[in-house]
Motif scaffolding. Structure first.
Motif, PDB file in Angstrom:
ATOM      1  N   UNK A 124      17.087  -1.184   0.911  1.00  0.00           N
ATOM      2  CA  UNK A 124      16.919  -2.166  -0.167  1.00  0.00           C
ATOM      3  C   UNK A 124      15.504  -2.284  -0.714  1.00  0.00           C
ATOM      4  N   UNK A 125      14.544  -1.610  -0.085  1.00  0.00           N
ATOM      5  CA  UNK A 125      13.163  -1.758  -0.531  1.00  0.00           C
ATOM      6  C   UNK A 125      12.544  -3.036  -0.005  1.00  0.00           C
ATOM      7  N   UNK A 126      11.433  -3.418  -0.589  1.00  0.00           N
ATOM      8  CA  UNK A 126      10.667  -4.572  -0.110  1.00  0.00           C
ATOM      9  C   UNK A 126      11.005  -5.851  -0.876  1.00  0.00           C
ATOM     10  N   UNK A 127      11.839  -5.741  -1.909  1.00  0.00           N
ATOM     11  CA  UNK A 127      12.195  -6.902  -2.735  1.00  0.00           C
ATOM     12  C   UNK A 127      12.945  -7.939  -1.903  1.00  0.00           C
TER      13      UNK A 127
ATOM     14  N   UNK B 244       1.639  -3.379   4.296  1.00  0.00           N
ATOM     15  CA  UNK B 244       1.577  -1.922   4.476  1.00  0.00           C
ATOM     16  C   UNK B 244       2.651  -1.218   3.664  1.00  0.00           C
ATOM     17  N   UNK B 245       3.863  -1.740   3.679  1.00  0.00           N
ATOM     18  CA  UNK B 245       4.969  -1.088   2.977  1.00  0.00           C
ATOM     19  C   UNK B 245       4.911  -1.332   1.473  1.00  0.00           C
ATOM     20  N   UNK B 246       4.184  -2.357   1.054  1.00  0.00           N
ATOM     21  CA  UNK B 246       4.013  -2.646  -0.367  1.00  0.00           C
ATOM     22  C   UNK B 246       2.910  -1.780  -0.973  1.00  0.00           C
ATOM     23  N   UNK B 247       1.844  -1.569  -0.222  1.00  0.00           N
ATOM     24  CA  UNK B 247       0.656  -0.904  -0.761  1.00  0.00           C
ATOM     25  C   UNK B 247       0.637   0.602  -0.522  1.00  0.00           C
ATOM     26  N   UNK B 248       1.288   1.060   0.550  1.00  0.00           N
ATOM     27  CA  UNK B 248       1.237   2.481   0.909  1.00  0.00           C
ATOM     28  C   UNK B 248       2.563   3.153   0.536  1.00  0.00           C
ATOM     29  N   UNK B 249       2.473   4.243  -0.182  1.00  0.00           N
ATOM     30  CA  UNK B 249       3.678   4.927  -0.661  1.00  0.00           C
ATOM     31  C   UNK B 249       4.221   5.942   0.340  1.00  0.00           C
TER      32      UNK B 249
ATOM     33  N   UNK C 188       2.452   5.023   6.352  1.00  0.00           N
ATOM     34  CA  UNK C 188       2.940   3.692   6.728  1.00  0.00           C
ATOM     35  C   UNK C 188       3.027   3.569   8.245  1.00  0.00           C
ATOM     36  N   UNK C 189       3.616   4.576   8.871  1.00  0.00           N
ATOM     37  CA  UNK C 189       3.768   4.569  10.334  1.00  0.00           C
ATOM     38  C   UNK C 189       2.402   4.575  11.009  1.00  0.00           C
ATOM     39  N   UNK C 190       1.510   5.442  10.529  1.00  0.00           N
ATOM     40  CA  UNK C 190       0.167   5.529  11.110  1.00  0.00           C
ATOM     41  C   UNK C 190      -0.570   4.200  10.976  1.00  0.00           C
ATOM     42  N   UNK C 191      -0.465   3.575   9.810  1.00  0.00           N
ATOM     43  CA  UNK C 191      -1.156   2.293   9.576  1.00  0.00           C
ATOM     44  C   UNK C 191      -0.592   1.186  10.449  1.00  0.00           C
TER      45      UNK C 191
END
Length: 308
Positions: free
Chosen positions: A57-60, A130-135, A140-143
């Motif tokens: 569903x994404x981050x929405x 993290x999931x909003x700013x990193x594509x 994402x996993x590393x961060x």
């Protein structure tokens, strides 16, 4: 083959039941360290579940979903305990009341077991940012693991040191990693998957036993929790068709059980004070929290249905 077919909602529900049982047994003092194992399973499942939800569903609507599923039920219970304490003559500062209701009282002044909510909110915020700013999913996993490093060496001081927050910093990122891994189609047969899971169970059990014997060291204690969580999850994936009405029922009300179980052990422990027989006191305690949790679960479902 998609691995999430072996890590279905039914399987995760059974795992939640096992996790909350371990937490309760640990708080009651029946199994030493089992509370930590249960928390480890919960955090791993949380990271996994959020990642799977993101993929679909994404981050929405992220915070709205968390508000309805976690924060609102927690806040209502916390308001009840504040009111009960007020009647009993225990008063708190406005700042303590406000932060406790919002789940931002990291010291868990009103209910010591509620540190987990504050810890979870910390991960929710990190996950969203993290999931909003990193594509890129790999970044994402590393961060997420980098953030766990920050929590381990810095942010752990926000919490009461008795709860050992540093023990759990890797579990949520591991759950996120599994969430991405299990969403991919892997070129392995069913028999190979079962063989991998079997070997993983043996390997994690050996490491669990070795690290458990050295759990006086935080690093080994952390490894023991991670290995136990992986071992139990692998077992339930291997028993994908296993059905238990009891585990299913407990899993459905696992969060509500968490909200009630600790306070009747540490704070409103009238059952254990007035009943000298430990067996009957424990039995009545279990009946009480199961009834309260089931009723509250039904109420929360109606509230969420109305708000949606």
């Amino acid at each position: 083959m998609y691995l999430n077919n072996y890590f279905s909602k039914h399987t995760t529900n059974n795992l939640k039941a096992v996790a909350i049982i371990l937490v309760i047994l640990g708080h009651l003092g029946f199994i030493n360290k089992s509370g930590a194992w249960g928390v480890g399973i919960f955090l791993l499942l949380s990271g996994y579940g959020l990642t799977q939800s993101y993929i679909k569903s994404g981050i929405i609507g992220f915070f709205k979903k968390r508000l309805l599923a976690v924060i609102l039920p927690y806040s209502i219970v916390m308001i009840i305990w504040i009111f009960v304490d007020y009647i009993l003559g225990n008063k708190y500062r406005i700042l303590t009341i406000g932060t406790s209701i919002l789940g931002l009282n990291f010291k868990s002044v009103i209910d010591v077991t509620m540190w987990y909510i504050s810890f979870l909110i910390l991960w929710y915020i990190a996950f969203f940012c993290i999931f909003k700013l990193i594509k890129n999913n790999y970044f994402k996993i590393i961060t997420m693991f980098i953030f766990s490093y920050i929590v381990y060496y810095n942010l752990y001081e926000l919490f009461d040191q008795n709860v050992g927050v540093r023990l759990y910093t890797l579990l949520f990122p591991i759950g996120v990693f599994l969430g991405f891994l299990f969403s991919k189609e892997l070129n392995i047969s069913e028999s190979m998957l079962k063989s991998i899971l079997g070997h993983l169970i043996i390997f994690s059990f050996i490491l669990f036993e070795i690290s458990l014997n050295r759990s006086y060291d935080y690093r080994y204690y952390t490894i023991s929790i991670i290995m136990f969580s992986i071992m139990i999850i692998s077992i339930f994936m291997l028993m994908n068709d296993f059905e238990s009405k009891i585990l299913s029922f407990i899993g459905n009300i696992s969060f509500e059980l968490y909200l009630f179980e600790g306070v009747f052990i540490n704070k409103y422990n009238f059952i254990f004070k007035f009943i000298n027989n430990k067996f009957w006191a424990t039995l009545i305690y279990f009946i009480l929290i199961i009834i309260l949790s089931y009723i509250y679960h039904r109420i929360v479902k109606k509230i969420n249905k109305y708000l949606k």
